[in-house]
Scaffold this motif. Structure first.
Motif, mmCIF file in Angstrom:
data_model
loop_
_atom_site.group_PDB
_atom_site.id
_atom_site.type_symbol
_atom_site.label_atom_id
_atom_site.label_comp_id
_atom_site.label_asym_id
_atom_site.label_seq_id
_atom_site.Cartn_x
_atom_site.Cartn_y
_atom_site.Cartn_z
ATOM 1 N N PRO A 77 -4.464 1.685 -1.418
ATOM 2 C CA PRO A 77 -4.119 2.429 -0.191
ATOM 3 C C PRO A 77 -5.252 3.329 0.288
ATOM 4 C CG PRO A 77 -2.753 3.185 -2.036
ATOM 5 C CD PRO A 77 -3.514 2.000 -2.496
ATOM 6 N N ALA A 84 0.250 10.548 13.520
ATOM 7 C CA ALA A 84 0.287 11.929 13.998
ATOM 8 C C ALA A 84 -0.644 12.087 15.196
ATOM 9 C CB ALA A 84 -0.104 12.892 12.886
ATOM 10 N N LEU A 99 -3.500 11.752 4.904
ATOM 11 C CA LEU A 99 -4.157 10.514 5.337
ATOM 12 C C LEU A 99 -3.144 9.467 5.772
ATOM 13 C CD1 LEU A 99 -7.076 9.429 2.977
ATOM 14 C CD2 LEU A 99 -7.073 9.624 5.460
ATOM 15 N N VAL A 100 -2.028 9.400 5.032
ATOM 16 C CA VAL A 100 -1.017 8.391 5.330
ATOM 17 C C VAL A 100 -0.355 8.679 6.678
ATOM 18 C CG1 VAL A 100 1.233 7.514 4.605
ATOM 19 C CG2 VAL A 100 -0.588 7.768 2.937
ATOM 20 N N VAL A 146 5.825 4.673 6.894
ATOM 21 C CA VAL A 146 7.279 4.492 6.839
ATOM 22 C C VAL A 146 7.726 4.102 5.434
ATOM 23 C CG1 VAL A 146 9.090 3.759 8.367
ATOM 24 C CG2 VAL A 146 6.778 3.114 8.889
ATOM 25 N N ALA A 165 0.791 4.145 -2.919
ATOM 26 C CA ALA A 165 0.476 5.537 -2.587
ATOM 27 C C ALA A 165 1.624 6.458 -2.986
ATOM 28 C CB ALA A 165 0.175 5.666 -1.094
ATOM 29 N N TYR A 205 -9.150 3.268 8.712
ATOM 30 C CA TYR A 205 -8.751 4.314 9.642
ATOM 31 C C TYR A 205 -9.768 5.433 9.794
ATOM 32 C CZ TYR A 205 -5.857 6.982 12.652
ATOM 33 O OH TYR A 205 -5.397 7.648 13.744
ATOM 34 N N TRP A 208 -7.950 1.230 1.979
ATOM 35 C CA TRP A 208 -7.495 0.773 3.301
ATOM 36 C C TRP A 208 -7.600 1.902 4.323
ATOM 37 C CZ3 TRP A 208 -5.438 -4.004 4.971
ATOM 38 C CH2 TRP A 208 -4.935 -3.983 6.263
ATOM 39 N N LEU A 209 -7.022 3.056 3.964
ATOM 40 C CA LEU A 209 -6.966 4.143 4.943
ATOM 41 C C LEU A 209 -8.348 4.699 5.253
ATOM 42 C CD1 LEU A 209 -3.719 5.884 3.737
ATOM 43 C CD2 LEU A 209 -4.095 4.846 5.969
ATOM 44 N N LEU A 256 0.829 -1.210 0.000
ATOM 45 C CA LEU A 256 0.000 0.000 0.000
ATOM 46 C C LEU A 256 0.863 1.260 0.000
ATOM 47 C CD1 LEU A 256 -2.801 -1.033 2.527
ATOM 48 C CD2 LEU A 256 -2.756 -1.272 0.045
ATOM 49 N N LEU A 268 -3.232 2.667 -8.847
ATOM 50 C CA LEU A 268 -2.289 2.886 -7.754
ATOM 51 C C LEU A 268 -3.006 3.345 -6.494
ATOM 52 C CD1 LEU A 268 0.623 4.772 -9.533
ATOM 53 C CD2 LEU A 268 0.673 2.469 -8.589
ATOM 54 N N LEU A 269 -3.960 4.247 -6.675
ATOM 55 C CA LEU A 269 -4.595 4.879 -5.521
ATOM 56 C C LEU A 269 -5.632 4.007 -4.845
ATOM 57 C CD1 LEU A 269 -5.226 8.640 -6.293
ATOM 58 C CD2 LEU A 269 -3.894 7.625 -4.435
ATOM 59 N N THR A 318 -1.790 -0.228 9.307
ATOM 60 C CA THR A 318 -2.281 1.133 9.098
ATOM 61 C C THR A 318 -1.208 2.177 9.439
ATOM 62 O OG1 THR A 318 -4.509 0.384 9.570
ATOM 63 C CG2 THR A 318 -4.128 2.739 9.679
ATOM 64 N N LEU A 323 -1.627 10.576 9.190
ATOM 65 C CA LEU A 323 -2.579 10.713 10.294
ATOM 66 C C LEU A 323 -2.511 9.608 11.364
ATOM 67 C CD1 LEU A 323 -4.720 12.827 11.069
ATOM 68 C CD2 LEU A 323 -6.442 11.327 10.065
ATOM 69 N N PRO A 324 -2.439 8.329 10.970
ATOM 70 C CA PRO A 324 -2.457 7.286 12.004
ATOM 71 C C PRO A 324 -1.326 7.403 13.019
ATOM 72 C CG PRO A 324 -2.808 6.319 9.847
ATOM 73 C CD PRO A 324 -2.466 7.750 9.612
ATOM 74 N N ILE A 347 -3.795 12.829 0.360
ATOM 75 C CA ILE A 347 -3.249 11.476 0.471
ATOM 76 C C ILE A 347 -2.096 11.455 1.469
ATOM 77 C CG2 ILE A 347 -2.168 9.566 -0.769
ATOM 78 C CD1 ILE A 347 -4.988 9.925 -1.620
ATOM 79 N N ILE A 399 2.226 1.995 7.032
ATOM 80 C CA ILE A 399 2.212 2.457 5.642
ATOM 81 C C ILE A 399 3.101 3.692 5.494
ATOM 82 C CG2 ILE A 399 0.748 3.448 3.818
ATOM 83 C CD1 ILE A 399 -1.560 1.766 4.876
#
Lengths: 270, 272
Positions: free
Chosen positions: B10, A105, A99-100, A142, A81, B18, B13-14, A77, B6-7, A137, A102-103, A96, A140
């Motif tokens: 991810p 932060a 969102l990546v 890193v 992204a 989340y 999932w998010l 993922l 691609l999008l 979640t 946020l989990p 994007i 992602i």
């Protein structure tokens, strides 16, 4: 004069940072069950003892499973992204990245609570799956950060040339993009593994009755007779997270901006 | 590869795992638990928030948590400045590289293990009391002071790295100009270095502040008082009042939203 003071301050700060890690490493060899200082005698017996402990072995195995599964998902993922954000312009691109991140932060307790509330809401049983969903979640980011940094440094013209020469998009990825990303992917995977392997705050909300290694430590802290084994497990956990990170740092020369720090934030709190 | 392909995964999932969970959390916060059956009642109510606002204990806990987060942040900034300055402006490039790795690596070492190590250090017969004993002093033990010390320790690397990056960006010419104009070391620091490094310090403070706000493990392992995180954790587990836990968990989120808005105004985001 001020240089000498700065040097002293630097040395003192480094000593402060490493002091607890060395103390706990020494205690792993402590002969006595009581954790007093100074240590009266040294032994390596507790390592064998820890290995023979079935709960510790189960927890280690579960932690490894979780870390591997979360890393695999995050790798997939996070790379997707990153490719989208670094190689395309589109409406909502900033969202994007947000969102990546946020989990990790948000405070870990919020992420943990949120997952817990929705598992309960939708009747999902706690277990390996629920732990992996949580870990993946926040892992992602890193992978995403490492891959984005690498893609920003490499020119898209190579990929354009590849498709001009008639390669389809899979061939371009396989022969042009992937070789450039290889070490960034490996570094991202190692960091994601370390992050997942250490995590405790989110995991306490998503693991139910299952015990990962950090959860095992947490639940056994109150049992004095278990402390020698905890010391050994602590040293193993330090090594299993520090070694991948150290290798990852050698693999990438990218400056560690918020990505590294923020990602570490997750590792740290959790 | 195509953007949509691609999008899709991810994003799915998010958003599902989340954002969806966060939505459930916020919705749960306005539900309540039936006092008799212990079941969650799915009707809109602001009771949880009213309880939070009107109960003395929860207000005190909120202020205590924010106060501790602020104290930890300030201590970390004071401790981080000298080493960050040394790394950015004094050390040779080689030493600098080694120092960055030396600070980044332990930052990744298990959080729980570090807290546990401090529990051993702070214990009655531990190394700290042993070292302080001859001086006639006692370590803080498992108290709020101990909690403050351990939090300060935990988030220090998160403060050092952004400040180091911020200091490295200050042009040397400014420092030379300051000393040419007759300013001593401290004057240059106060008038040039500190104002220019301030956004970076704020950037670092985001981590120390946010991480302290949401933590419940450190106060439990090396402290003796409750913070927001502890109340949330107890309500999820022992008290089994998920709606109230969810409502209290929104407090650190709101505080962080305000904090991030202020940090943005201070220019911290360019320093992350």
């Amino acid at each position: 004069m001020s240089r000498i003071l700065l040097r002293i301050a630097t040395g003192a700060t480094l000593a402060f940072i490493y002091f607890p890690l060395f103390v706990i490493a020494l205690y792993a060899f402590n002969e006595s069950v009581t954790q007093g200082w100074p240590i009266s005698g040294y032994t390596t017996d507790w390592f064998g003892e820890a290995w023979r402990d079935e709960n510790v072995r189960d927890a280690l195995f579960l932690s490894e499973q979780c870390a591997l599964a979360a890393t695999a998902i995050a790798l997939l993922l996070g790379t997707f992204a990153a490719l989208a954000v670094a190689r395309h312009r589109f409406f909502g691109r900033e969202t994007i990245s947000f969102l990546v991140i946020l989990p990790i932060a948000l405070p870990g307790i919020v992420t943990g609570m949120a997952l817990n509330a929705s598992y309960v809401r939708f009747g999902i049983d706690f277990g390996l799956l629920t732990i992996v969903i949580g870990h993946a979640t926040f892992c992602i980011v890193v992978v995403y950060n490492n891959v984005v940094a690498r893609l920003r440094r490499s020119s898209p013209s190579l990929e354009e040339a590849s498709s001009d020469l008639g390669a389809d998009s899979w061939q371009t990825f396989r022969y042009v993009t992937f070789p450039q990303l290889r070490t960034a992917l490996l570094a991202g995977a190692l960091l994601a593994f370390a992050l997942s392997f250490d995590e405790v705050i989110v995991t306490t909300f998503t693991s139910g009755a299952e015990q990962t290694l950090p959860i095992w430590i947490f639940t056994n802290l109150a049992r004095p007779q278990q402390l020698p084994i905890i010391n050994v497990v602590a040293v193993v956990v330090i090594l299993l997270s520090v070694i991948p990170v150290w290798i990852a740092q050698r693999l990438t020369r990218e400056p560690t901006g918020v990505g590294g720090i923020a990602a570490a934030a997750a590792g740290a709190r959790q | 590869m195509r953007l949509g392909a691609l999008l899709a995964s991810p994003l799915a999932w998010l958003v599902v795992a989340y954002v969806g969970s966060l939505a459930v959390l916020f919705v749960t916060a306005v539900w309540r638990v039936d006092a008799f059956t212990g079941e969650i009642v799915r009707e809109f109510t602001l009771d949880n928030f009213r309880t939070l606002w009107e109960t003395d204990v929860y207000r005190r806990i909120t202020f205590r948590t924010v106060g501790l987060a602020a104290a930890v942040t300030i201590t970390d900034a004071v401790l981080a400045l000298p080493i960050a300055y040394y790394m950015a402006r004094v050390a040779s490039p080689r030493t600098r590289g080694i120092l960055v790795v030396a600070i980044l690596t332990p930052l990744w070492a298990s959080y729980l293990v570090k807290v546990y190590a401090w529990r051993t250090i702070l214990s009655g017969g531990g190394i700290l009391n042993w070292a302080l004993g001859p001086l006639g002093l006692d370590g803080p033990g498992y108290t709020t002071t101990g909690t403050w010390l351990v939090f300060t320790y935990l988030w220090l690397p998160f403060m050092i790295l952004p400040i180091y990056a911020g200091l490295e960006r200050i042009p040397s010419s400014l420092l030379e100009a300051s000393s040419d104009l007759g300013s001593r070391g401290l004057g240059t620091f106060r008038r040039i270095v500190f104002p220019l490094a301030f956004p970076a310090i704020v950037a670092g403070s985001i981590f120390s502040f946010s991480l302290t706000l949401g933590d419940y493990i450190t106060p439990q392992v090396v402290g003796n008082t409750n913070f927001i995180g502890n109340v949330v954790y107890t309500n999820v587990g022992v008290a089994n009042n998920l709606p109230f836990a969810a409502a209290f968990a929104t407090v650190p989120v709101l505080i962080m939203v305000v904090y991030l808005a202020l940090a943005k105004r201070a220019g911290a985001f360019e320093n992350l």
